[in-house]
Write a protein that holds these residues in place. Structure first.
Motif, PDB file in Angstrom:
ATOM      1  N   MET A 101       0.818  -1.199   0.000  1.00  0.00           N
ATOM      2  CA  MET A 101       0.000   0.000   0.000  1.00  0.00           C
ATOM      3  C   MET A 101       0.864   1.267   0.000  1.00  0.00           C
ATOM      4  O   MET A 101       0.578   2.217  -0.731  1.00  0.00           O
ATOM      5  CB  MET A 101      -0.910  -0.002   1.236  1.00  0.00           C
ATOM      6  CG  MET A 101      -1.783   1.229   1.368  1.00  0.00           C
ATOM      7  SD  MET A 101      -2.832   1.173   2.830  1.00  0.00           S
ATOM      8  CE  MET A 101      -1.638   1.278   4.145  1.00  0.00           C
ATOM      9  N   VAL A 102       1.938   1.309   0.766  1.00  0.00           N
ATOM     10  CA  VAL A 102       2.685   2.539   1.005  1.00  0.00           C
ATOM     11  C   VAL A 102       3.801   2.796  -0.004  1.00  0.00           C
ATOM     12  O   VAL A 102       4.007   3.937  -0.427  1.00  0.00           O
ATOM     13  CB  VAL A 102       3.252   2.532   2.441  1.00  0.00           C
ATOM     14  CG1 VAL A 102       4.240   3.647   2.648  1.00  0.00           C
ATOM     15  CG2 VAL A 102       2.116   2.637   3.428  1.00  0.00           C
ATOM     16  N   VAL A 103       4.524   1.778  -0.416  1.00  0.00           N
ATOM     17  CA  VAL A 103       5.700   1.986  -1.265  1.00  0.00           C
ATOM     18  C   VAL A 103       5.361   2.701  -2.577  1.00  0.00           C
ATOM     19  O   VAL A 103       6.061   3.649  -2.952  1.00  0.00           O
ATOM     20  CB  VAL A 103       6.470   0.665  -1.497  1.00  0.00           C
ATOM     21  CG1 VAL A 103       7.501   0.797  -2.595  1.00  0.00           C
ATOM     22  CG2 VAL A 103       7.128   0.232  -0.199  1.00  0.00           C
ATOM     23  N   PRO A 104       4.302   2.320  -3.292  1.00  0.00           N
ATOM     24  CA  PRO A 104       3.991   3.081  -4.510  1.00  0.00           C
ATOM     25  C   PRO A 104       3.685   4.556  -4.229  1.00  0.00           C
ATOM     26  O   PRO A 104       4.108   5.432  -4.982  1.00  0.00           O
ATOM     27  CB  PRO A 104       2.759   2.373  -5.072  1.00  0.00           C
ATOM     28  CG  PRO A 104       2.801   1.004  -4.508  1.00  0.00           C
ATOM     29  CD  PRO A 104       3.429   1.145  -3.159  1.00  0.00           C
ATOM     30  N   LEU A 105       2.992   4.840  -3.133  1.00  0.00           N
ATOM     31  CA  LEU A 105       2.701   6.234  -2.783  1.00  0.00           C
ATOM     32  C   LEU A 105       3.973   6.995  -2.437  1.00  0.00           C
ATOM     33  O   LEU A 105       4.143   8.156  -2.824  1.00  0.00           O
ATOM     34  CB  LEU A 105       1.719   6.288  -1.614  1.00  0.00           C
ATOM     35  CG  LEU A 105       0.318   5.777  -1.894  1.00  0.00           C
ATOM     36  CD1 LEU A 105      -0.506   5.741  -0.618  1.00  0.00           C
ATOM     37  CD2 LEU A 105      -0.357   6.645  -2.941  1.00  0.00           C
ATOM     38  N   MET A 106       4.881   6.341  -1.699  1.00  0.00           N
ATOM     39  CA  MET A 106       6.139   6.992  -1.350  1.00  0.00           C
ATOM     40  C   MET A 106       6.970   7.263  -2.603  1.00  0.00           C
ATOM     41  O   MET A 106       7.571   8.332  -2.733  1.00  0.00           O
ATOM     42  CB  MET A 106       6.919   6.153  -0.346  1.00  0.00           C
ATOM     43  CG  MET A 106       6.297   6.155   1.032  1.00  0.00           C
ATOM     44  SD  MET A 106       7.173   5.110   2.208  1.00  0.00           S
ATOM     45  CE  MET A 106       8.718   5.962   2.356  1.00  0.00           C
ATOM     46  N   LEU A 107       6.991   6.316  -3.513  1.00  0.00           N
ATOM     47  CA  LEU A 107       7.740   6.500  -4.754  1.00  0.00           C
ATOM     48  C   LEU A 107       7.185   7.687  -5.547  1.00  0.00           C
ATOM     49  O   LEU A 107       7.952   8.532  -6.024  1.00  0.00           O
ATOM     50  CB  LEU A 107       7.694   5.221  -5.595  1.00  0.00           C
ATOM     51  CG  LEU A 107       8.451   5.255  -6.920  1.00  0.00           C
ATOM     52  CD1 LEU A 107       9.927   5.548  -6.693  1.00  0.00           C
ATOM     53  CD2 LEU A 107       8.277   3.949  -7.660  1.00  0.00           C
ATOM     54  N   ILE A 148       6.359  11.755   1.824  1.00  0.00           N
ATOM     55  CA  ILE A 148       7.818  11.708   1.900  1.00  0.00           C
ATOM     56  C   ILE A 148       8.212  10.914   3.149  1.00  0.00           C
ATOM     57  O   ILE A 148       7.692  11.170   4.232  1.00  0.00           O
ATOM     58  CB  ILE A 148       8.393  13.143   1.993  1.00  0.00           C
ATOM     59  CG1 ILE A 148       7.993  13.967   0.774  1.00  0.00           C
ATOM     60  CG2 ILE A 148       9.896  13.130   2.175  1.00  0.00           C
ATOM     61  CD1 ILE A 148       8.627  13.539  -0.511  1.00  0.00           C
ATOM     62  N   PRO A 149       9.133   9.973   3.029  1.00  0.00           N
ATOM     63  CA  PRO A 149       9.543   9.201   4.208  1.00  0.00           C
ATOM     64  C   PRO A 149      10.325  10.070   5.193  1.00  0.00           C
ATOM     65  O   PRO A 149      10.828  11.132   4.847  1.00  0.00           O
ATOM     66  CB  PRO A 149      10.437   8.102   3.617  1.00  0.00           C
ATOM     67  CG  PRO A 149      10.909   8.646   2.328  1.00  0.00           C
ATOM     68  CD  PRO A 149       9.842   9.566   1.824  1.00  0.00           C
ATOM     69  N   THR A 150      10.422   9.599   6.427  1.00  0.00           N
ATOM     70  CA  THR A 150      11.166  10.305   7.464  1.00  0.00           C
ATOM     71  C   THR A 150      12.582  10.592   6.966  1.00  0.00           C
ATOM     72  O   THR A 150      13.199   9.747   6.324  1.00  0.00           O
ATOM     73  CB  THR A 150      11.217   9.458   8.744  1.00  0.00           C
ATOM     74  OG1 THR A 150       9.876   9.211   9.154  1.00  0.00           O
ATOM     75  CG2 THR A 150      11.957  10.165   9.858  1.00  0.00           C
ATOM     76  N   PHE A 151      13.064  11.742   7.257  1.00  0.00           N
ATOM     77  CA  PHE A 151      14.348  12.309   6.833  1.00  0.00           C
ATOM     78  C   PHE A 151      14.275  12.885   5.420  1.00  0.00           C
ATOM     79  O   PHE A 151      15.111  13.681   5.050  1.00  0.00           O
ATOM     80  CB  PHE A 151      15.519  11.310   6.904  1.00  0.00           C
ATOM     81  CG  PHE A 151      15.791  10.787   8.269  1.00  0.00           C
ATOM     82  CD1 PHE A 151      16.278  11.612   9.263  1.00  0.00           C
ATOM     83  CD2 PHE A 151      15.569   9.464   8.578  1.00  0.00           C
ATOM     84  CE1 PHE A 151      16.531  11.133  10.535  1.00  0.00           C
ATOM     85  CE2 PHE A 151      15.819   8.967   9.842  1.00  0.00           C
ATOM     86  CZ  PHE A 151      16.302   9.804  10.830  1.00  0.00           C
ATOM     87  N   GLY A 152      13.277  12.513   4.624  1.00  0.00           N
ATOM     88  CA  GLY A 152      13.150  13.052   3.277  1.00  0.00           C
ATOM     89  C   GLY A 152      12.770  14.517   3.272  1.00  0.00           C
ATOM     90  O   GLY A 152      13.059  15.243   2.322  1.00  0.00           O
TER      91      GLY A 152
END
Length: 181
Positions: A101-107, A148-152
């Motif tokens: 669920m999350v990886v495509p959205l993060m990309l 955006i992931p943490t630190f991004g």
């Protein structure tokens, strides 16, 4: 995004909505490594502001949720059928489901952020994200919409600052990106 499955598990296992939300909001906003990186890369003022605003948001939102839902439990979480999978298998299944669920959205979010940094001219950044209330609202909206992931949020904000973003909108990004996502 990484705190969401833990939030769901805490809430499902009986933690109140306020307590579970306090964890979900404070975990990315008050991440000590992130705050240290902000102090190192941007400035200690950004780091202190992130710490204080993150703490205020976590405490404020969780307090409001505790007051609004005092003594109430989410009926869906109470009626949820107990899982038949033992611990590690359940964890792997939940992790895989969350990853899909999350990886495509993060990309998509990372690609959008990179495209904005590369293709937006400094005049547009300083014009729309310079100073004032409207640039803060725009930056807050962007921060809510980009996964955006943490630190991004740190290199993205640093890049926008180099293109002319104001301090207020930069702080809005440093708060909304990790806290909301």
């Amino acid at each position: 995004c990484c705190a969401t499955p833990i939030f769901a598990s805490l809430h499902r296992k009986g933690a109140g909505l306020g307590q579970a939300t306090a964890f979900m909001v404070s975990s990315p906003a008050l991440n000590p490594f992130s705050i240290l990186l902000i102090a190192t890369v941007l400035s200690y003022r950004f780091a202190v502001a992130r710490l204080l605003l993150g703490l205020a948001i976590a405490l404020g939102v969780s307090y409001l949720l505790c007051r609004a839902f005092d003594g109430q439990r989410d009926q869906a979480s109470e009626r949820a059928a107990p899982s038949r999978l033992p611990g590690i298998a359940e964890w792997l299944r939940a992790s895989w489901s969350f990853t899909l669920m999350v990886v495509p959205l993060m990309l998509l979010g990372v690609l959008a952020a990179g495209a904005m940094k590369v293709f937006l001219p400094p005049s547009v950044v300083s014009g729309y994200l310079g100073g004032g209330v409207m640039p803060i609202l725009i930056a807050s909206t962007v921060g809510v919409l980009l996964p955006i992931p943490t630190f991004g949020e740190i290199p993205l904000t640093m890049g926008f600052l180099q293109l002319g973003m104001g301090i207020g909108p930069a702080m809005a990004l440093l708060i909304t990106l990790p806290t909301i996502n």
